[in-house]
Design a protein around this motif. Structure first.
Motif, PDB file in Angstrom:
ATOM      1  N   LEU A  61      -6.377   7.405 -15.264  1.00  0.00           N
ATOM      2  CA  LEU A  61      -7.626   7.733 -14.144  1.00  0.00           C
ATOM      3  C   LEU A  61      -8.719   6.972 -14.740  1.00  0.00           C
ATOM      4  O   LEU A  61      -8.482   6.445 -16.062  1.00  0.00           O
ATOM      5  N   PHE A  62      -9.084   6.316 -14.460  1.00  0.00           N
ATOM      6  CA  PHE A  62     -10.484   5.395 -14.088  1.00  0.00           C
ATOM      7  C   PHE A  62     -12.031   6.164 -15.040  1.00  0.00           C
ATOM      8  O   PHE A  62     -11.713   6.993 -13.642  1.00  0.00           O
ATOM      9  N   PHE A  63     -12.203   5.679 -15.486  1.00  0.00           N
ATOM     10  CA  PHE A  63     -14.021   5.745 -15.765  1.00  0.00           C
ATOM     11  C   PHE A  63     -14.465   4.624 -14.945  1.00  0.00           C
ATOM     12  O   PHE A  63     -14.367   4.075 -14.922  1.00  0.00           O
ATOM     13  N   VAL A  64     -15.331   6.029 -14.587  1.00  0.00           N
ATOM     14  CA  VAL A  64     -16.466   4.521 -13.716  1.00  0.00           C
ATOM     15  C   VAL A  64     -17.829   5.598 -13.354  1.00  0.00           C
ATOM     16  O   VAL A  64     -17.877   6.994 -13.870  1.00  0.00           O
ATOM     17  N   SER A  78      -8.329   8.669  -9.557  1.00  0.00           N
ATOM     18  CA  SER A  78      -7.503   7.992 -10.188  1.00  0.00           C
ATOM     19  C   SER A  78      -7.710   6.715  -9.217  1.00  0.00           C
ATOM     20  O   SER A  78      -6.169   5.787 -10.151  1.00  0.00           O
ATOM     21  N   SER A  79      -8.545   6.389  -8.820  1.00  0.00           N
ATOM     22  CA  SER A  79      -8.744   4.281  -8.334  1.00  0.00           C
ATOM     23  C   SER A  79      -9.717   4.208  -8.274  1.00  0.00           C
ATOM     24  O   SER A  79     -10.768   5.096  -7.676  1.00  0.00           O
ATOM     25  N   THR A  87      -9.894  -1.908 -14.247  1.00  0.00           N
ATOM     26  CA  THR A  87      -9.523  -2.675 -15.671  1.00  0.00           C
ATOM     27  C   THR A  87      -8.624  -1.396 -16.858  1.00  0.00           C
ATOM     28  O   THR A  87      -9.605  -0.678 -16.607  1.00  0.00           O
ATOM     29  N   ARG A  88      -7.041  -1.628 -17.106  1.00  0.00           N
ATOM     30  CA  ARG A  88      -7.080  -0.429 -17.850  1.00  0.00           C
ATOM     31  C   ARG A  88      -7.034  -1.476 -19.008  1.00  0.00           C
ATOM     32  O   ARG A  88      -6.462  -2.234 -19.742  1.00  0.00           O
ATOM     33  N   TYR A  89      -7.380  -1.085 -20.624  1.00  0.00           N
ATOM     34  CA  TYR A  89      -7.192  -1.367 -21.700  1.00  0.00           C
ATOM     35  C   TYR A  89      -7.150  -0.174 -22.337  1.00  0.00           C
ATOM     36  O   TYR A  89      -6.200   1.284 -21.933  1.00  0.00           O
ATOM     37  N   ILE A  92      -9.352   3.380 -23.088  1.00  0.00           N
ATOM     38  CA  ILE A  92      -9.879   3.438 -21.219  1.00  0.00           C
ATOM     39  C   ILE A  92      -9.947   2.369 -20.355  1.00  0.00           C
ATOM     40  O   ILE A  92      -9.196   1.659 -20.407  1.00  0.00           O
ATOM     41  N   ASN A  93      -9.361   3.043 -19.230  1.00  0.00           N
ATOM     42  CA  ASN A  93      -9.306   2.520 -17.870  1.00  0.00           C
ATOM     43  C   ASN A  93     -10.716   2.369 -17.540  1.00  0.00           C
ATOM     44  O   ASN A  93     -10.751   3.390 -17.518  1.00  0.00           O
TER      45      ASN A  93
END
Length: 240
Positions: A61-64, A78-79, A87-89, A92-93
């Motif tokens: 999952l992406f953090f925003v 999810s997007s 950006t995936r790290y 963390i994403n």
């Protein structure tokens, strides 16, 4: 000697008090930023707080950060939403905001759709297109200029006058061509698709419909009349 030992002791004591105060201050700041940190969160959060929302996300999952009034709340998606790119790290994403003139983007330096008033060209949003290109207000992109293209001319038509091909000496003949590629806004306009010119023919009379019919009937009757005369001549010879 004793005075020197006392001085070193006071220095060491002050240094330890300073380290302790810095640690306490860091703990207090963390407590203010992330009060009530929990591991049992909802909505895809791995860790969260009542004040800041999600602090970390579950895998994939992406953090925003979403702004609500004067406060920013962390959410896990999810997007990434429109106006952000993901950006995936390893740890963390993250969803990062696109440039101000981008509506959607692939990376910070590569836009895929521009905001109103800008035109997309090679991943950038421009107010004016480069030389040799034109603005497409339908797709909001910079596109190549397309010029009009026409087919080859057809052969000249028969020489006619008022729709007839006989009864005159001077008439007109025409030729045509088709448009095979319509031009773009800044492209060269299309040429004429028909041409006409004067022509001269050997004059011949037009055959009237009634007279022609009469001649055809006479031709049909003539063989019958000849056969009757031949039969009568043969009959006279037999009598002799």
């Amino acid at each position: 000697m004793q005075l020197r030992l006392i001085s070193w002791f006071l220095i060491t004591l002050n240094f330890m008090e300073y380290i302790g105060s810095q640690h306490a201050s860091r703990v207090r700041r963390q407590g203010r930023m992330h009060p009530n940190v929990s591991q049992g969160c909802q909505g895809g959060c791995a860790t969260c707080s009542d004040y800041n929302g999600c602090l970390s996300c579950k895998p994939r999952l992406f953090f925003v950060l979403e702004r609500i009034g004067m406060k920013q709340i962390g959410v896990c998606l999810s997007s990434c939403p429109s106006g952000y790119y993901g950006t995936r790290y390893p740890d963390i994403n993250k969803c990062t905001k696109c440039k101000a003139d981008c509506e959607t983007c692939f990376t910070r330096n590569f836009c895929t759709k521009c905001k109103s008033g800008f035109y997309l060209y090679s991943g950038k949003c421009l107010e004016n297109c480069p030389e040799g290109l034109e603005t497409n207000n339908h797709t909001m992109e910079c596109t190549s200029i397309v010029h009009c293209e026409a087919s080859e001319w057809s052969p000249w038509s028969p020489c006619t006058k008022k729709g007839k091909t006989c009864g005159f000496k001077r008439g007109n003949e025409v030729r045509v061509r088709e448009i095979v590629q319509q031009p773009s806004a800044r492209g060269n306009p299309c040429p004429t698709t028909s041409e006409s010119r004067k022509c001269i023919v050997q004059r011949k009379r037009c055959q009237k419909e009634g007279k022609g019919k009469k001649n055809r009937e006479e031709k049909r009757r003539k063989p019958n009349e000849e056969s009757k005369e031949t039969r009568q001549e043969n009959k006279d010879l037999e009598c002799q």
